[in-house]
Design an enzyme around this catalytic site. Structure first.
Site, PDB file in Angstrom:
ATOM      1  N   GLU A   1      15.362  72.557  15.515  1.00 25.26           N
ATOM      2  CA  GLU A   1      14.804  72.093  16.780  1.00 25.26           C
ATOM      3  C   GLU A   1      13.800  73.155  17.206  1.00 25.26           C
ATOM      4  OE1 GLU A   1      15.035  72.732  21.017  1.00 25.26           O
ATOM      5  OE2 GLU A   1      17.094  72.080  20.586  1.00 25.26           O
TER       6      GLU A   1
ATOM      7  N   CYS B   1      13.388  74.006  26.023  1.00 22.31           N
ATOM      8  CA  CYS B   1      12.679  73.282  24.963  1.00 22.31           C
ATOM      9  C   CYS B   1      12.395  71.849  25.372  1.00 22.31           C
ATOM     10  CB  CYS B   1      13.488  73.314  23.668  1.00 22.31           C
ATOM     11  SG  CYS B   1      15.178  72.718  23.867  1.00 22.31           S
TER      12      CYS B   1
END
Length: 707
Positions: free
Chosen positions: A262, A301
């Site tokens: 990720e 994020c």
């Protein structure tokens, strides 16, 4: 290590806390004050020993527990950590996190444990084998079948986490791996790894987890990937550049290490054409934008980086965002009363964010709100609320005249920074969102169903999650930037192409899907689930397969009941009077049951036929054992299919077989799924379904009733 003292952050390897000696090390400072908190050693750890310990001791101890037993331990651990949240909060403040930020990280991580514990016990079997799909017949006579199963991978999962969520980032990866039965090695980011160490120490001291389940690497571990192979999984959260380097390691390319990443994500929020200033959608949009800018000081994020709004709304959006920031954001040390936004994780991080913003301004972005060098929002009045050594940065909003400027869609300032850009059509909004080259999440804010559908379907392939926001969800939404354990977290392209969470999906990420072939008896023995054609121990009618002396399966407790135990009933004849009575009593007077002429004209029926639910009711009457006993309740049917119509004059019988037995770890009863097949007098299958019952582990009901 006492969290109030300066020391070296230790590692927990092979069942022991270790701090390898080395000159120097990396100093870690309080993000708000610049004071020295701790040091992360540069000493070399025995990574090979950690991996071997996980594969050996960890695998052995975890495999001795069933999926349900491991899920129950997660609940126990969640309750243990829940009682110690305040201690974790006190450490979390040093990272620059406010109380709300800490709740997202700490309470959010604990919540993941609770969720996976619940889902694991509700959705998975109480075994170590998960069946995937139905069996496939591979021979005409049914003696050779094929199926798929999931079993735990035989290595370890290594998780390398980013600095922004030192607790949640660990627990959201640990929970599904633990349920799957795979040991975890955690490598947190250096700036906030000291908080991860405190959480791990709590977990180890609880004594709840089996030995070898969890290990911690603090500090450098550059050779970590060298010790992994196809048995192992590597789960990475961080920069795309680092992910690319790790992904190119020979043990990933040639050695088969499972790799999930990720990485960077220029997430977008799209304001619909209908959501003009003054609408509920406009207000909801502004609220979510400011929340994402200031939560964790924008170090998420999933934070919104690009706000794509109708061209006519650009000025209004910038003004509204600025106004809400000025009214609601108080910058300072989160330990000071009234502060709503703390520091970035480190001074280095602050410099990186400011450099990224300067690059964007130099490339054509215009600073529309905020000051790059000094705070422009309210500061807590207490002395030292903005200590000189703190990594404080005010929220910034950039405006872009060129909506397709490459740096807008490629450069991420990982802090309290967002951009606003205008679009002229829904199609252009979709194109702009896609220019992020793959993102974790996007918000679509509109109350127009057609605009929502066009936008969502247009951007879905470029995003791991789409958050649809309107007046109906403005109060109840979990938020743009909050991954929930039930849904997938990850995204394509730039976002890394990985996938985490998603409920039981993420448990299976840590398992091997294997095709198995064999006889019904062998597959039944392997999976613990009865397969058609496997041996049965039937009571009831010997004419239809029952063996003399067998006890009715409803008279057996879970301690006595075996897979394959069942009942074969005699035939029961159907007559039109019963069909008509059922139709009149229930009100189900569909013509196929009561009108012979109309029924005969229907290509599916030979004339009037019995109701499907009447047949199921008769089947219950054929297999039920009426006296009190270990069967406590029938709680449903699954997979019901009606195959052959039953006309007046036909007969039906039922064969009931114990298909799956699931004892509940915490209760005095368990669940039994029974394979039910209705046949007619010609041995044609009339209906198939699963009957679900709750059955006592030991038979106490009958004895109590007798008393």
């Amino acid at each position: 290590m006492s969290t109030s003292q300066i020391g070296v952050v230790p590692s927990f390897i092979a069942g022991q806390w270790q701090t390898p000696e080395a000159a120097g090390g990396t100093e870690v400072l309080d993000a708000n004050t610049g004071e020295l908190i701790t040091t992360v050693t540069g000493g070399k750890l025995d990574i090979a020993a950690a991996v071997a310990y996980g594969r050996g001791v960890g695998q052995r101890e975890l495999s001795s527990l069933s999926l349900h037993e491991r899920a129950l331990k997660l609940k126990e651990l969640a309750m243990y950590l829940n009682e110690r949240r305040k201690d974790l909060y006190e450490v979390s403040y040093k990272t620059g996190a406010t109380k709300i930020d800490s709740m997202v990280d700490i309470d959010g991580g604990i919540g993941v444990l609770f969720t996976f514990s619940s889902k694991g016990r509700r959705e998975l079997p109480n075994s170590n084998v998960i069946i995937d799909g139905t069996a496939e017949p591979l021979s005409k006579d049914g003696s050779f079948l094929g199926s798929h199963i999931y079993t735990a991978i035989s290595g370890v999962v290594v998780q390398v986490n980013a600095f922004n969520f030192p607790v949640w980032g660990m627990l959201e990866k640990f929970a599904p791996a633990f349920i799957a039965g795979v040991p975890t090695i955690v490598k947190p980011a250096t700036p906030t790894g000291y908080l991860t160490e405190v959480a791990v120490r709590m977990i180890i001291e609880s004594g709840i987890l089996p030995e070898g389940s969890l290990q911690l690497i603090s500090g450098s571990a550059r050779d970590l990937m060298d010790h992994l192979d196809y048995r192992d999984m590597f789960s990475f959260t961080g920069s795309a550049a680092t992910a690319s380097r790790l992904k190119s390691h020979p043990n990933v390319i040639d050695g088969g290490v499972r790799f999930s990443a990720e990485t960077d994500s220029l997430n977008a929020a799209i304001l619909g054409p209908d959501a003009a200033e003054g609408t509920a959608e406009f207000d909801a949009f502004i609220k979510v934008v400011v929340t994402e800018m200031t939560s964790k000081a924008g170090q998420k994020c999933t934070a919104i980086r690009r706000n794509i709004v109708p061209a006519a709304q650009v000025d209004a959006v910038i003004a509204a965002v600025g106004k809400r920031i000025e009214e609601r954001v108080v910058l300072g040390d989160p330990r000071v009363e009234g502060v709503t936004m703390g520091a970035l994780a480190s001074v280095e991080q602050m410099h990186d964010v400011r450099a990224a913003v300067q690059d964007m301004i130099d490339a054509g972005g215009e600073l529309a709100f905020g000051n790059l060098d000094a705070p422009v929002v309210r500061v807590a009045p207490e002395r030292d609320a903005l200590a000189e050594g703190g990594a404080f940065m005010s929220p910034l909003v950039l405006r872009w005249a060129d909506s397709r400027n490459p740096i807008l869609h490629s450069r991420e300032a990982f802090g309290p920074v967002c951009s606003v850009v205008g679009y002229d059509s829904v199609e252009e909004a979709i194109e702009l969102a896609a220019m992020g080259a793959g993102s974790l999440v996007a918000t679509v804010c509109t109350n127009d169903p057609e605009a929502m559908r066009t936008l969502t379907l247009g951007i879905a392939a470029h995003h791991g999650r789409v958050h649809i926001l309107n007046r109906e969800t403005a109060r109840s939404t979990t938020g743009h930037g909050s991954p929930v354990p039930h849904l997938v977290h990850g995204g394509p392209g730039r976002a890394g192409g990985g996938e985490e969470l998603g409920g039981i999906r993420s448990v299976k990420h840590h398992m091997q899907r294997t095709a198995v072939q064999g006889s019904p008896n062998m597959l039944t023995a392997l999976t613990g689930v009865w397969h058609t054609g496997a041996a049965q121990q039937l009571a009831g009618s010997e004419k239809f397969g029952a063996q003399p002396g067998n006890v009715h399966p409803f008279r057996k407790s879970l301690a006595e009941l075996k897979i394959g135990d069942g009942l074969a009933s005699d035939l029961r004849q159907v007559n039109q009077e019963e069909i008509t009575a059922f139709a009149n009593e229930t009100g189900d007077t569909f013509y196929a049951h009561v009108n012979p002429k109309a029924a005969e004209a229907n290509p599916f029926f030979p004339g009037t036929v019995a109701h499907g639910y009447l047949l199921v009711s008769w089947a219950a009457g054929l297999f039920v054992e009426p006296a009190p006993g270990p069967v406590l309740a029938n709680y449903g049917l699954e997979n019901l299919r009606f195959i052959t119509p039953v006309a007046a004059g036909d007969s039906v019988r039922v064969t009931l077989t114990a298909k799956k037995i699931t004892p509940r770890v915490t209760d005095e009863y368990g669940e039994v799924a029974w394979d039910a097949i209705l046949h007619n007098q010609n041995d044609e299958i009339v209906a198939t379904y699963d009957v679900l019952t709750l059955v006592e582990k030991e038979d106490t009901t009958y004895a109590n009733w007798q008393d």
